[in-house]
Motif scaffolding. Structure first.
Motif, PDB file in Angstrom:
ATOM      1  N   SER A   1       0.819  -1.224   0.000  1.00  0.00           N
ATOM      2  CA  SER A   1       0.000   0.000   0.000  1.00  0.00           C
ATOM      3  C   SER A   1       0.848   1.267   0.000  1.00  0.00           C
ATOM      4  CB  SER A   1      -0.927   0.018   1.220  1.00  0.00           C
ATOM      5  OG  SER A   1      -0.176   0.190   2.422  1.00  0.00           O
ATOM      6  N   GLY A   2       2.031   1.201   0.601  1.00  0.00           N
ATOM      7  CA  GLY A   2       2.838   2.404   0.766  1.00  0.00           C
ATOM      8  C   GLY A   2       2.255   3.376   1.765  1.00  0.00           C
ATOM      9  N   LEU A   3       1.288   2.922   2.562  1.00  0.00           N
ATOM     10  CA  LEU A   3       0.699   3.784   3.582  1.00  0.00           C
ATOM     11  C   LEU A   3       1.593   3.807   4.827  1.00  0.00           C
ATOM     12  CD1 LEU A   3      -3.012   2.654   3.183  1.00  0.00           C
ATOM     13  CD2 LEU A   3      -2.010   4.826   2.426  1.00  0.00           C
ATOM     14  N   SER A   4       1.597   4.922   5.499  1.00  0.00           N
ATOM     15  CA  SER A   4       2.495   5.095   6.639  1.00  0.00           C
ATOM     16  C   SER A   4       1.979   4.379   7.875  1.00  0.00           C
ATOM     17  CB  SER A   4       2.648   6.593   6.949  1.00  0.00           C
ATOM     18  OG  SER A   4       3.411   6.782   8.129  1.00  0.00           O
ATOM     19  N   ALA A   5       2.919   3.859   8.664  1.00  0.00           N
ATOM     20  CA  ALA A   5       2.570   3.225   9.943  1.00  0.00           C
ATOM     21  C   ALA A   5       2.047   4.247  10.938  1.00  0.00           C
ATOM     22  CB  ALA A   5       3.785   2.496  10.516  1.00  0.00           C
ATOM     23  N   THR A   6       2.258   5.523  10.681  1.00  0.00           N
ATOM     24  CA  THR A   6       1.733   6.582  11.548  1.00  0.00           C
ATOM     25  C   THR A   6       0.525   7.265  10.914  1.00  0.00           C
ATOM     26  OG1 THR A   6       3.254   8.216  10.592  1.00  0.00           O
ATOM     27  CG2 THR A   6       4.019   7.013  12.531  1.00  0.00           C
TER      28      THR A   6
ATOM     29  N   MET B   1      12.106   5.461  -5.066  1.00  0.00           N
ATOM     30  CA  MET B   1      11.078   5.778  -6.059  1.00  0.00           C
ATOM     31  C   MET B   1      10.361   4.488  -6.445  1.00  0.00           C
ATOM     32  SD  MET B   1      12.808   8.795  -8.350  1.00  0.00           S
ATOM     33  CE  MET B   1      13.965   7.750  -9.220  1.00  0.00           C
ATOM     34  N   PRO B   2       9.385   4.060  -5.640  1.00  0.00           N
ATOM     35  CA  PRO B   2       8.757   2.740  -5.842  1.00  0.00           C
ATOM     36  C   PRO B   2       7.908   2.686  -7.101  1.00  0.00           C
ATOM     37  CG  PRO B   2       7.577   3.991  -4.169  1.00  0.00           C
ATOM     38  CD  PRO B   2       8.808   4.788  -4.501  1.00  0.00           C
ATOM     39  N   VAL B   3       7.826   1.473  -7.651  1.00  0.00           N
ATOM     40  CA  VAL B   3       7.047   1.243  -8.871  1.00  0.00           C
ATOM     41  C   VAL B   3       5.910   0.253  -8.628  1.00  0.00           C
ATOM     42  CG1 VAL B   3       7.145   0.456 -11.277  1.00  0.00           C
ATOM     43  CG2 VAL B   3       9.018   1.828 -10.336  1.00  0.00           C
TER      44      VAL B   3
ATOM     45  N   ASN C   1       8.552  -0.195   1.506  1.00  0.00           N
ATOM     46  CA  ASN C   1       9.940   0.091   1.875  1.00  0.00           C
ATOM     47  C   ASN C   1      10.259   1.572   1.721  1.00  0.00           C
ATOM     48  OD1 ASN C   1      10.354  -2.667   2.305  1.00  0.00           O
ATOM     49  ND2 ASN C   1      11.000  -3.017   0.199  1.00  0.00           N
ATOM     50  N   ALA C   2       9.768   2.164   0.642  1.00  0.00           N
ATOM     51  CA  ALA C   2      10.033   3.589   0.411  1.00  0.00           C
ATOM     52  C   ALA C   2       9.418   4.452   1.513  1.00  0.00           C
ATOM     53  CB  ALA C   2       9.481   3.998  -0.957  1.00  0.00           C
ATOM     54  N   GLN C   3       8.183   4.128   1.882  1.00  0.00           N
ATOM     55  CA  GLN C   3       7.526   4.911   2.920  1.00  0.00           C
ATOM     56  C   GLN C   3       8.194   4.709   4.269  1.00  0.00           C
ATOM     57  OE1 GLN C   3       5.149   7.169   2.285  1.00  0.00           O
ATOM     58  NE2 GLN C   3       5.449   7.806   4.409  1.00  0.00           N
ATOM     59  N   ARG C   4       8.640   3.483   4.537  1.00  0.00           N
ATOM     60  CA  ARG C   4       9.296   3.208   5.825  1.00  0.00           C
ATOM     61  C   ARG C   4      10.621   3.965   5.929  1.00  0.00           C
ATOM     62  NH1 ARG C   4       7.284   2.236  10.658  1.00  0.00           N
ATOM     63  NH2 ARG C   4       8.399   0.652  11.870  1.00  0.00           N
ATOM     64  N   LEU C   5      11.398   3.978   4.844  1.00  0.00           N
ATOM     65  CA  LEU C   5      12.637   4.755   4.829  1.00  0.00           C
ATOM     66  C   LEU C   5      12.366   6.227   5.098  1.00  0.00           C
ATOM     67  CD1 LEU C   5      14.472   3.223   1.735  1.00  0.00           C
ATOM     68  CD2 LEU C   5      15.325   3.191   4.082  1.00  0.00           C
ATOM     69  N   HIS C   6      11.328   6.733   4.455  1.00  0.00           N
ATOM     70  CA  HIS C   6      10.956   8.137   4.621  1.00  0.00           C
ATOM     71  C   HIS C   6      10.532   8.412   6.061  1.00  0.00           C
ATOM     72  CE1 HIS C   6       9.670  11.917   2.514  1.00  0.00           C
ATOM     73  NE2 HIS C   6       8.959  12.031   3.622  1.00  0.00           N
ATOM     74  N   ASP C   7       9.655   7.561   6.597  1.00  0.00           N
ATOM     75  CA  ASP C   7       9.154   7.755   7.960  1.00  0.00           C
ATOM     76  C   ASP C   7      10.267   7.679   8.999  1.00  0.00           C
ATOM     77  OD1 ASP C   7       6.582   8.023   7.012  1.00  0.00           O
ATOM     78  OD2 ASP C   7       5.929   6.009   7.590  1.00  0.00           O
ATOM     79  N   LYS C   8      11.222   6.784   8.794  1.00  0.00           N
ATOM     80  CA  LYS C   8      12.299   6.574   9.759  1.00  0.00           C
ATOM     81  C   LYS C   8      13.482   7.513   9.532  1.00  0.00           C
ATOM     82  CE  LYS C   8      10.635   3.252  12.328  1.00  0.00           C
ATOM     83  NZ  LYS C   8      10.455   3.419  13.794  1.00  0.00           N
ATOM     84  N   GLY C   9      13.389   8.352   8.504  1.00  0.00           N
ATOM     85  CA  GLY C   9      14.418   9.379   8.292  1.00  0.00           C
ATOM     86  C   GLY C   9      15.715   8.872   7.707  1.00  0.00           C
ATOM     87  N   PHE C  10      15.676   7.745   6.984  1.00  0.00           N
ATOM     88  CA  PHE C  10      16.884   7.228   6.339  1.00  0.00           C
ATOM     89  C   PHE C  10      16.932   7.553   4.843  1.00  0.00           C
ATOM     90  CE2 PHE C  10      16.488   4.185   9.965  1.00  0.00           C
ATOM     91  CZ  PHE C  10      17.628   4.607  10.639  1.00  0.00           C
ATOM     92  N   GLY C  11      15.949   8.294   4.391  1.00  0.00           N
ATOM     93  CA  GLY C  11      15.917   8.667   2.988  1.00  0.00           C
ATOM     94  C   GLY C  11      14.666   9.445   2.676  1.00  0.00           C
TER      95      GLY C  11
END
Length: 437
Positions: free
Chosen positions: A167-172, A356-358, A365-375
């Protein structure tokens, strides 16, 4: 291995790089610890696996799929035809998933027939599966089975306490959006699930849980996902789920050095890879290359199966594929589709990522990286020139992030969780009921 009988471990992965590569990482560790690793493979993969010292048993091409499930270029074209590679959103791609489900279930039915034929001759002590749906031949064999999840922890286990997989939805984020996405997935899958479940039951297996294409209780599940990204703080896992930081393979037989013409140029070094499948969309690759051509930095590009159909800019060097494990230690930043292997391997080396997920778990994974501040997460099809170039500068100049990533890299490399995989599999074979009822 003193006083221990070496195990014969059969690996049965989907024959895509994203599934085969983590199996290679585990197989290499098992071989180093005195065990024997055998892969079901075909003439495409046999020489690649031989380079790692891995044995293979031959699979025939699938008449049901015209070999599509084993050829990267044709498989990626199938993904385009299904609409899964393209600019549609994650929720739009759920609606497009019906044809892909049919493709995978037909492919696995053919593979299941072959596996049932091969197992009596191979006689493995344990089977490691890396599949999307269940294989009755493995389940009915009575041989202990380990399910390796290259599709990510949210796809591995659907839990109401976390966002739904793919889904790419955030855990928060808003749980109402999670519920809406889950309901759509169920609506889309319903008929295909019923058909597949009827086949599984007809093969002699227990019925599958509703809308699920495997029976999770029958397997030891292992997955590679760094502690810093995982969801266990949100939903703890049962004892038959074991996390590793990664399943990174060694590529000692491969060498790589930055080509002299690129090494001589100024700027930071960036690795750009949309994996083995996504670059088949040549039009989008051309668009992204044109943007990156305006950066003052240098780029190593994994160009994909259609590499002959587009040209790189002067600040770039690329090939159809590159030895990623050899490239990552040399670069300052990674631009990725968010595939699980690239994410875990980049964190192993402490590299920041633009994701940049497809399709599929890439969104998660993309959203998790973003949420956790690693990218940073960007849209592979809609990001503007300004957004992409600014994201590159932001991450390259973030000293605090570089320090955090260096600390994560030290932890992962010090823990070396992959070194513990042989003991886990040995324990599972000796006492399956310790992990599954």
């Amino acid at each position: 291995m003193a006083n221990k009988k070496p195990l014969k471990v059969l690996f049965a992965p989907i024959l895509f790089e994203g599934h085969v590569n983590p199996c290679i990482g585990i197989a290499m560790q098992l071989i180093a610890d005195g065990h024997r690793a055998v892969f079901t493979a075909n003439d495409v993969w046999r020489p690649k696996l031989a380079a790692y010292g891995i044995e293979t048993v031959e699979l025939a091409n699938s008449s049901a799929t015209d070999g599509r499930a084993i050829d990267t270029a044709r498989s990626s074209q199938s993904m385009v035809s299904f609409g899964l590679i393209g600019g549609a959103s994650a929720i739009e791609k759920v609606r497009l998933e019906v044809n892909a489900i049919e493709f995978w279930t037909k492919s696995v039915q053919y593979f299941d027939t072959q596996l049932a034929r091969l197992l009596p001759a191979i006689r493995p002590d344990v089977i490691v599966l890396d599949q999307l749906v269940t294989l009755p031949a493995a389940e009915l064999s009575g041989i202990p089975c380990v399910w390796l999840w290259s599709a990510g922890p949210l796809v591995m286990l659907d839990d109401e306490r976390t966002p739904p997989g793919k889904s790419g939805l955030s855990a928060t984020g808003d749980p109402r959006l999670w519920r809406e996405f889950r309901q759509l997935v169920r609506d889309v899958r319903r008929e295909k699930w019923r058909t597949f479940n009827d086949w599984v039951v007809g093969r002699g297996c227990e019925p599958l849980p509703e809308y699920c294409f495997h029976n999770s209780a029958r397997y030891l599940h292992i997955y590679g996902y760094p502690l810093e990204l995982d969801y266990q703080d949100i939903r703890p896992l049962d004892r038959n789920y074991v996390r590793f930081d990664n399943f990174k393979r060694n590529e000692r037989h491969m060498i790589f050095a930055v080509p002299p013409e690129l090494a001589a140029k100024p700027g930071k070094l960036v690795y750009f890879s949309l994996g083995s499948l996504c670059p088949v969309d040549v039009q989008n690759m051309r668009r992204l290359v044109a943007i990156l051509a305006k950066s003052p930095h240098r780029f190593i590009v994994s160009m994909g199966p259609k590499h002959m159909e587009y040209t790189l800019a002067d600040n770039m060097w690329g090939a159809a594929s590159v030895p990623q494990i050899r490239v990552l230690p040399l670069v300052d930043l990674v631009i990725t589709h968010g595939g699980l292997n690239t994410v875990t391997e980049s964190l192993y080396f402490g590299r920041p990522m633009i994701a940049m997920p497809v399709f599929s778990e890439q969104y998660d994974n993309a959203q998790r990286l973003h949420d956790k501040g690693f990218g940073l997460r960007l849209d592979a099809y809609k990001c503007s020139e300004e957004e992409l170039l600014a994201a590159i500068e932001t991450l390259l100049n973030d000293r605090q992030l570089a320090e955090r990533l260096a600390e994560v890299s030290r932890r992962i490399q010090t823990d070396n969780s992959l070194a513990k995989v042989s003991q886990l599999i040995e324990n599972f074979v000796q006492n399956p009921h310790k992990y599954i009822d």
